[in-house]
Design a protein around this motif. Structure first.
Motif, PDB file in Angstrom:
ATOM      1  N   ARG A 136      -2.183  14.385  -3.464  1.00  0.00           N
ATOM      2  CA  ARG A 136      -2.952  15.481  -4.056  1.00  0.00           C
ATOM      3  C   ARG A 136      -3.004  15.254  -5.557  1.00  0.00           C
ATOM      4  N   GLU A 137      -4.087  15.735  -6.122  1.00  0.00           N
ATOM      5  CA  GLU A 137      -4.287  15.536  -7.551  1.00  0.00           C
ATOM      6  C   GLU A 137      -3.353  16.444  -8.333  1.00  0.00           C
ATOM      7  N   VAL A 138      -2.689  15.873  -9.318  1.00  0.00           N
ATOM      8  CA  VAL A 138      -1.838  16.620 -10.243  1.00  0.00           C
ATOM      9  C   VAL A 138      -2.317  16.296 -11.654  1.00  0.00           C
ATOM     10  N   GLN A 139      -1.657  16.858 -12.643  1.00  0.00           N
ATOM     11  CA  GLN A 139      -2.130  16.736 -14.023  1.00  0.00           C
ATOM     12  C   GLN A 139      -2.310  15.290 -14.478  1.00  0.00           C
ATOM     13  N   HIS A 140      -1.390  14.417 -14.096  1.00  0.00           N
ATOM     14  CA  HIS A 140      -1.422  13.048 -14.625  1.00  0.00           C
ATOM     15  C   HIS A 140      -1.863  11.993 -13.618  1.00  0.00           C
ATOM     16  N   GLY A 141      -2.284  12.404 -12.430  1.00  0.00           N
ATOM     17  CA  GLY A 141      -2.678  11.403 -11.446  1.00  0.00           C
ATOM     18  C   GLY A 141      -2.686  11.966 -10.040  1.00  0.00           C
ATOM     19  N   HIS A 142      -2.211  11.182  -9.086  1.00  0.00           N
ATOM     20  CA  HIS A 142      -2.156  11.592  -7.691  1.00  0.00           C
ATOM     21  C   HIS A 142      -0.716  11.481  -7.190  1.00  0.00           C
ATOM     22  N   LEU A 143      -0.157  12.624  -6.783  1.00  0.00           N
ATOM     23  CA  LEU A 143       1.179  12.676  -6.220  1.00  0.00           C
ATOM     24  C   LEU A 143       1.096  12.315  -4.747  1.00  0.00           C
ATOM     25  N   ILE A 144       1.832  11.300  -4.333  1.00  0.00           N
ATOM     26  CA  ILE A 144       1.872  10.912  -2.928  1.00  0.00           C
ATOM     27  C   ILE A 144       2.893  11.814  -2.244  1.00  0.00           C
ATOM     28  N   GLN A 173       7.377   0.926 -15.858  1.00  0.00           N
ATOM     29  CA  GLN A 173       7.421   0.489 -17.258  1.00  0.00           C
ATOM     30  C   GLN A 173       6.016   0.297 -17.825  1.00  0.00           C
ATOM     31  N   GLN A 174       5.068  -0.097 -16.981  1.00  0.00           N
ATOM     32  CA  GLN A 174       3.697  -0.322 -17.423  1.00  0.00           C
ATOM     33  C   GLN A 174       2.835   0.943 -17.370  1.00  0.00           C
ATOM     34  N   GLY A 175       3.425   2.062 -16.947  1.00  0.00           N
ATOM     35  CA  GLY A 175       2.684   3.317 -16.919  1.00  0.00           C
ATOM     36  C   GLY A 175       1.722   3.448 -15.750  1.00  0.00           C
ATOM     37  N   ILE A 176       1.946   2.691 -14.690  1.00  0.00           N
ATOM     38  CA  ILE A 176       1.065   2.761 -13.517  1.00  0.00           C
ATOM     39  C   ILE A 176       1.538   3.842 -12.555  1.00  0.00           C
ATOM     40  N   VAL A 177       2.860   3.992 -12.438  1.00  0.00           N
ATOM     41  CA  VAL A 177       3.421   5.036 -11.581  1.00  0.00           C
ATOM     42  C   VAL A 177       4.476   5.809 -12.356  1.00  0.00           C
ATOM     43  N   GLN A 178       4.740   7.002 -11.847  1.00  0.00           N
ATOM     44  CA  GLN A 178       5.862   7.801 -12.328  1.00  0.00           C
ATOM     45  C   GLN A 178       6.708   8.094 -11.105  1.00  0.00           C
ATOM     46  N   ARG A 179       7.995   7.774 -11.190  1.00  0.00           N
ATOM     47  CA  ARG A 179       8.862   7.967 -10.028  1.00  0.00           C
ATOM     48  C   ARG A 179       9.850   9.091 -10.270  1.00  0.00           C
ATOM     49  N   LEU A 180      10.005   9.908  -9.233  1.00  0.00           N
ATOM     50  CA  LEU A 180      11.055  10.909  -9.159  1.00  0.00           C
ATOM     51  C   LEU A 180      11.766  10.640  -7.836  1.00  0.00           C
ATOM     52  N   PRO A 181      12.933  11.236  -7.603  1.00  0.00           N
ATOM     53  CA  PRO A 181      13.584  11.000  -6.314  1.00  0.00           C
ATOM     54  C   PRO A 181      12.651  11.338  -5.151  1.00  0.00           C
ATOM     55  N   ASN A 182      12.429  10.369  -4.289  1.00  0.00           N
ATOM     56  CA  ASN A 182      11.594  10.517  -3.084  1.00  0.00           C
ATOM     57  C   ASN A 182      10.137  10.864  -3.360  1.00  0.00           C
ATOM     58  N   VAL A 184       6.452   9.515  -5.609  1.00  0.00           N
ATOM     59  CA  VAL A 184       5.761   8.598  -6.507  1.00  0.00           C
ATOM     60  C   VAL A 184       4.445   9.248  -6.895  1.00  0.00           C
ATOM     61  N   THR A 185       4.155   9.249  -8.186  1.00  0.00           N
ATOM     62  CA  THR A 185       2.857   9.694  -8.670  1.00  0.00           C
ATOM     63  C   THR A 185       2.122   8.470  -9.192  1.00  0.00           C
ATOM     64  N   LEU A 186       0.959   8.220  -8.618  1.00  0.00           N
ATOM     65  CA  LEU A 186       0.103   7.146  -9.097  1.00  0.00           C
ATOM     66  C   LEU A 186      -0.660   7.727 -10.272  1.00  0.00           C
ATOM     67  N   LEU A 187      -0.473   7.159 -11.455  1.00  0.00           N
ATOM     68  CA  LEU A 187      -1.072   7.734 -12.653  1.00  0.00           C
ATOM     69  C   LEU A 187      -2.572   7.512 -12.669  1.00  0.00           C
ATOM     70  N   GLN A 188      -3.240   8.049 -13.653  1.00  0.00           N
ATOM     71  CA  GLN A 188      -4.701   8.074 -13.705  1.00  0.00           C
ATOM     72  C   GLN A 188      -5.307   6.724 -13.324  1.00  0.00           C
ATOM     73  N   PRO A 189      -6.409   6.751 -12.577  1.00  0.00           N
ATOM     74  CA  PRO A 189      -7.031   5.506 -12.112  1.00  0.00           C
ATOM     75  C   PRO A 189      -7.309   4.499 -13.222  1.00  0.00           C
ATOM     76  N   GLU A 190      -7.622   4.978 -14.418  1.00  0.00           N
ATOM     77  CA  GLU A 190      -7.918   4.009 -15.487  1.00  0.00           C
ATOM     78  C   GLU A 190      -6.703   3.146 -15.811  1.00  0.00           C
ATOM     79  N   ALA A 191      -5.492   3.674 -15.552  1.00  0.00           N
ATOM     80  CA  ALA A 191      -4.289   2.864 -15.763  1.00  0.00           C
ATOM     81  C   ALA A 191      -4.246   1.723 -14.757  1.00  0.00           C
ATOM     82  N   ILE A 192      -4.749   1.983 -13.556  1.00  0.00           N
ATOM     83  CA  ILE A 192      -4.720   0.970 -12.504  1.00  0.00           C
ATOM     84  C   ILE A 192      -5.722  -0.131 -12.780  1.00  0.00           C
ATOM     85  N   TRP A 193      -6.922   0.253 -13.173  1.00  0.00           N
ATOM     86  CA  TRP A 193      -7.972  -0.756 -13.353  1.00  0.00           C
ATOM     87  C   TRP A 193      -7.645  -1.717 -14.480  1.00  0.00           C
TER      88      TRP A 193
END
Length: 197
Positions: A136-144, A173-182, A184-193
């Motif tokens: 689902r979409e969250v402020q900084h990306g998509h929370l799995i 470290q590269q700002g592609i994901v943000q991890r919390l226990p259990n 993963v938030t995939l950060l904004q698509p522009e970070a991925i591309w």
């Protein structure tokens, strides 16, 4: 003739409307050919002669799974979350062509994800796919919204848990994901591309 019919019907096994299975349990395949997922997420899987597992699909609410739909043996359905399912008979299931198309497309996406040569590419593609299907979409990306261990991800991609841990740390470290226990938030698509492999 009318008096015999009710007695025959009363002897037929009655399946419960829904059944609940806990996270990490397996859904039985004997006697029930199909299950419709009402809530939760399952993965269908098989395993190779060396014991390594192969994920065949990840399915959520509304999806139908079961041995009737798969020609692969061995075949197992594992609950990745707590799951509610309804048993279906192949005779009472009339799939919408859109459902069948979606299953074929998902299988193709899994094949493509697994076809990348580098684990970094495979993992990034898998996380993107998971964010679309179970996120689902969250402020900084998509929370799995699916609790997957590093071992789960490794089994889906045919690699090791240690490799997945290393690559996820690199992605963080590269700002592609943000991890919390259990989680993963995939950060904004522009970070991925802009990720260069």
């Amino acid at each position: 003739m009318q008096s015999i019919l009710p007695s025959v019907v009363s002897r037929l096994p009655v399946q419960p409307a829904t059944r609940t299975f806990k996270r990490r349990s397996t859904i039985p395949l004997q006697q029930i050919a199909l299950w419709r997922i009402e809530s939760g997420v399952v993965r269908t899987l098989s395993w190779l002669e060396d014991g390594s597992t192969v994920t065949l699909s990840l399915c959520g609410a509304g999806d139908v799974v079961g041995k009737f739909l798969c020609a692969i043996d061995p075949y197992q359905i594992e609950c990745l979350t707590d799951v509610e399912v309804t048993p279906l008979s192949p005779n009472e299931w009339h799939p919408d062509p859109a459902f069948l198309l979606e299953r074929v497309q998902q299988a193709e996406e899994f094949m493509l994800i697994r076809s990348h040569r580098r684990v970094e590419e495979m993992l990034l593609k898998l996380l993107t796919w998971l964010s679309k299907k179970f996120g689902r979409e969250v402020q900084h990306g998509h929370l799995i919204e699916l609790r997957l261990t590093h071992q789960d991800l490794a089994e889906m991609l045919g690699t090791t848990r240690v490799t997945i841990t290393r690559v996820l740390k690199q992605f963080e470290q590269q700002g592609i994901v943000q991890r919390l226990p259990n989680q993963v938030t995939l950060l904004q698509p522009e970070a991925i591309w802009h990720y260069e492999i």
